[in-house]
Design a protein around this motif. Structure first.
Motif, mmCIF file in Angstrom:
data_model
loop_
_atom_site.group_PDB
_atom_site.id
_atom_site.type_symbol
_atom_site.label_atom_id
_atom_site.label_comp_id
_atom_site.label_asym_id
_atom_site.label_seq_id
_atom_site.Cartn_x
_atom_site.Cartn_y
_atom_site.Cartn_z
ATOM 1 N N PRO A 35 1.120 -1.183 -0.036
ATOM 2 C CA PRO A 35 0.178 0.059 -0.035
ATOM 3 C C PRO A 35 0.984 0.971 0.070
ATOM 4 O O PRO A 35 0.725 2.142 -0.487
ATOM 5 C CB PRO A 35 -0.782 -0.239 0.749
ATOM 6 C CG PRO A 35 -1.525 -1.694 1.545
ATOM 7 C CD PRO A 35 0.180 -2.283 1.331
ATOM 8 N N GLU A 36 1.765 1.415 0.596
ATOM 9 C CA GLU A 36 2.686 2.426 0.706
ATOM 10 C C GLU A 36 2.869 2.172 -0.841
ATOM 11 O O GLU A 36 3.119 3.707 -0.802
ATOM 12 C CB GLU A 36 3.563 2.059 1.871
ATOM 13 C CG GLU A 36 5.381 3.543 1.872
ATOM 14 C CD GLU A 36 4.076 4.901 2.164
ATOM 15 O OE1 GLU A 36 5.004 5.835 1.834
ATOM 16 O OE2 GLU A 36 3.313 4.928 2.800
ATOM 17 N N ALA A 37 4.078 2.032 -0.980
ATOM 18 C CA ALA A 37 4.241 1.738 -3.130
ATOM 19 C C ALA A 37 3.104 2.391 -3.891
ATOM 20 O O ALA A 37 3.668 3.043 -4.445
ATOM 21 C CB ALA A 37 4.651 0.932 -3.291
ATOM 22 N N LEU A 38 1.862 2.162 -3.502
ATOM 23 C CA LEU A 38 0.590 2.482 -4.105
ATOM 24 C C LEU A 38 0.623 3.844 -4.502
ATOM 25 O O LEU A 38 0.228 4.873 -4.680
ATOM 26 C CB LEU A 38 -0.266 1.680 -4.512
ATOM 27 C CG LEU A 38 -0.001 0.110 -4.932
ATOM 28 C CD1 LEU A 38 -1.932 -0.601 -4.278
ATOM 29 C CD2 LEU A 38 0.060 0.379 -6.267
ATOM 30 N N ARG A 39 0.656 4.542 -3.244
ATOM 31 C CA ARG A 39 0.348 5.609 -2.414
ATOM 32 C C ARG A 39 1.226 6.591 -2.494
ATOM 33 O O ARG A 39 0.880 7.613 -3.413
ATOM 34 C CB ARG A 39 -0.003 5.972 -1.017
ATOM 35 C CG ARG A 39 -0.112 7.150 -0.502
ATOM 36 C CD ARG A 39 0.444 7.052 1.152
ATOM 37 N NE ARG A 39 1.733 6.736 1.238
ATOM 38 C CZ ARG A 39 2.598 8.129 1.280
ATOM 39 N NH1 ARG A 39 2.533 8.889 0.842
ATOM 40 N NH2 ARG A 39 4.498 7.641 1.069
ATOM 41 N N LEU A 40 2.880 5.667 -2.683
ATOM 42 C CA LEU A 40 3.589 7.176 -3.009
ATOM 43 C C LEU A 40 3.572 7.051 -4.658
ATOM 44 O O LEU A 40 3.854 8.223 -5.184
ATOM 45 C CB LEU A 40 5.225 6.581 -3.077
ATOM 46 C CG LEU A 40 6.187 7.128 -2.896
ATOM 47 C CD1 LEU A 40 6.143 8.618 -2.950
ATOM 48 C CD2 LEU A 40 7.416 6.595 -2.304
ATOM 49 N N CYS A 41 2.994 6.385 -5.442
ATOM 50 C CA CYS A 41 2.947 6.626 -6.349
ATOM 51 C C CYS A 41 1.856 6.995 -6.863
ATOM 52 O O CYS A 41 1.843 7.623 -8.639
ATOM 53 C CB CYS A 41 2.677 4.595 -7.405
ATOM 54 S SG CYS A 41 3.795 3.990 -8.593
ATOM 55 N N ARG A 42 0.497 7.185 -6.945
ATOM 56 C CA ARG A 42 -0.417 7.914 -6.583
ATOM 57 C C ARG A 42 0.258 9.493 -6.388
ATOM 58 O O ARG A 42 -0.165 10.507 -7.390
ATOM 59 C CB ARG A 42 -1.218 8.171 -5.164
ATOM 60 C CG ARG A 42 -2.618 6.480 -6.426
ATOM 61 C CD ARG A 42 -3.442 6.132 -5.185
ATOM 62 N NE ARG A 42 -3.278 6.470 -4.191
ATOM 63 C CZ ARG A 42 -3.214 5.228 -3.451
ATOM 64 N NH1 ARG A 42 -2.976 4.013 -3.846
ATOM 65 N NH2 ARG A 42 -3.285 4.743 -2.024
ATOM 66 N N GLU A 43 1.192 9.490 -5.998
ATOM 67 C CA GLU A 43 1.965 11.000 -5.132
ATOM 68 C C GLU A 43 2.708 11.384 -6.653
ATOM 69 O O GLU A 43 2.375 12.825 -7.158
ATOM 70 C CB GLU A 43 2.167 11.013 -3.844
ATOM 71 C CG GLU A 43 1.715 10.863 -2.849
ATOM 72 C CD GLU A 43 2.611 11.042 -1.456
ATOM 73 O OE1 GLU A 43 3.693 11.365 -1.897
ATOM 74 O OE2 GLU A 43 1.833 11.081 -1.006
ATOM 75 N N LEU A 44 3.595 10.891 -7.122
ATOM 76 C CA LEU A 44 4.098 10.376 -8.028
ATOM 77 C C LEU A 44 3.148 11.189 -9.476
ATOM 78 O O LEU A 44 3.411 11.798 -9.890
ATOM 79 C CB LEU A 44 5.328 9.499 -8.433
ATOM 80 C CG LEU A 44 6.167 9.069 -7.347
ATOM 81 C CD1 LEU A 44 6.853 8.530 -7.339
ATOM 82 C CD2 LEU A 44 7.315 10.374 -7.097
ATOM 83 N N ILE A 45 2.235 10.594 -9.645
ATOM 84 C CA ILE A 45 1.400 10.610 -11.435
ATOM 85 C C ILE A 45 0.911 12.380 -10.566
ATOM 86 O O ILE A 45 0.559 12.525 -12.256
ATOM 87 C CB ILE A 45 0.495 10.223 -11.186
ATOM 88 C CG1 ILE A 45 0.223 9.643 -12.525
ATOM 89 C CG2 ILE A 45 -0.436 9.254 -10.200
ATOM 90 C CD1 ILE A 45 1.220 9.430 -13.331
#
Length: 238
Positions: free
Chosen positions: A154-164
């Motif tokens: 989940p932490e990686a997915l959350r960070l990817c949402r921030e990056l996109i």
């Protein structure tokens, strides 16, 4: 390190693969009468409206975590406005999808550069690269390895949402309301080689009037005539 190499390898394409994915278009002189040209031109504003409509639906799907874009089926397809025919809508969907796929391909490169600049753990960086390659920026859950069933944390997915989100701020979705080209597929823009001296090609184009297509005569030239067979004629706004 091996996982990182694999992630980088998946994001590359050979020159031959790039060339096969390209389509070159040519603008050919047309000698149709003004009423025929006007009938085709009248489709453009409704085509643009359709592109915006489809883009809105597809972007909503992407933000909901969908990974693939395709034809809109079920109630969504049945609920499409009637200002275009079903066959015209199919071409509009294909054109909108192509524009969004182009944006997504550019986003993969842009987000990859953002990931590269993060001060994070190496294992997390590899996971981010893999999510980015899958274009799973808005996924709530994402399987990274189908065989083992490994999921992205989940932490990686959350960070990817921030990056996109950062990428989207500076590189917004394409504005399809300004598109001046109608990418018509075969069912609504059929190209035939002429059998008389009046034209080199005839294009049978669907219009806004059901059952009333127009036939547009086109004239080629030497450079176009010597192009490779895989080059295609594109129906453009008149």
């Amino acid at each position: 390190m091996s996982a990182l190499r694999e992630a980088c390898k998946l994001s590359t394409m050979t020159r031959a693969e790039v060339e096969r994915s390209m389509m070159r278009t040519y603008q050919l002189p047309a000698t149709a009468n003004s009423s025929k040209l006007a009938a085709v031109a009248d489709v453009l504003p409704w085509w643009q409206r359709g592109l915006v409509h489809i883009q809105h639906l597809q972007v909503r799907r992407l933000r909901a975590g969908e990974l693939t874009l395709g034809w809109l089926g079920g109630p969504v397809a049945k609920g499409l406005p009637s200002y275009l025919s079903a066959r015209q809508w199919k071409s509009v969907v294909n054109q909108a999808n192509a524009a969004l796929e182009g944006w997504r391909a550019a986003a993969v490169v842009g987000v990859r550069d953002l990931i590269r600049g993060l001060d994070i753990d190496g294992d997390l960086r590899v996971v981010l690269y893999r999510i980015n390659l899958r274009q799973g920026w808005w996924c709530e859950r994402l399987i990274l390895d189908a065989k083992s069933g490994v999921e992205a944390e989940p932490e990686a997915l959350r960070l990817c949402r921030e990056l996109i989100g950062r990428w989207l701020w500076t590189h917004p979705f394409p504005n399809l309301s300004r598109v001046r080209t109608m990418a018509m597929d075969g069912p609504i823009a059929t190209v035939e080689v002429a059998t008389s001296a009046h034209a080199d090609y005839w294009v049978r184009v669907s219009t806004l009037a059901p059952g009333c297509p127009v036939r547009i005569p086109l004239h080629g030239y030497d450079y176009f005539a010597t192009a490779p067979d895989w080059f295609a004629i594109s129906a453009k706004s008149l």
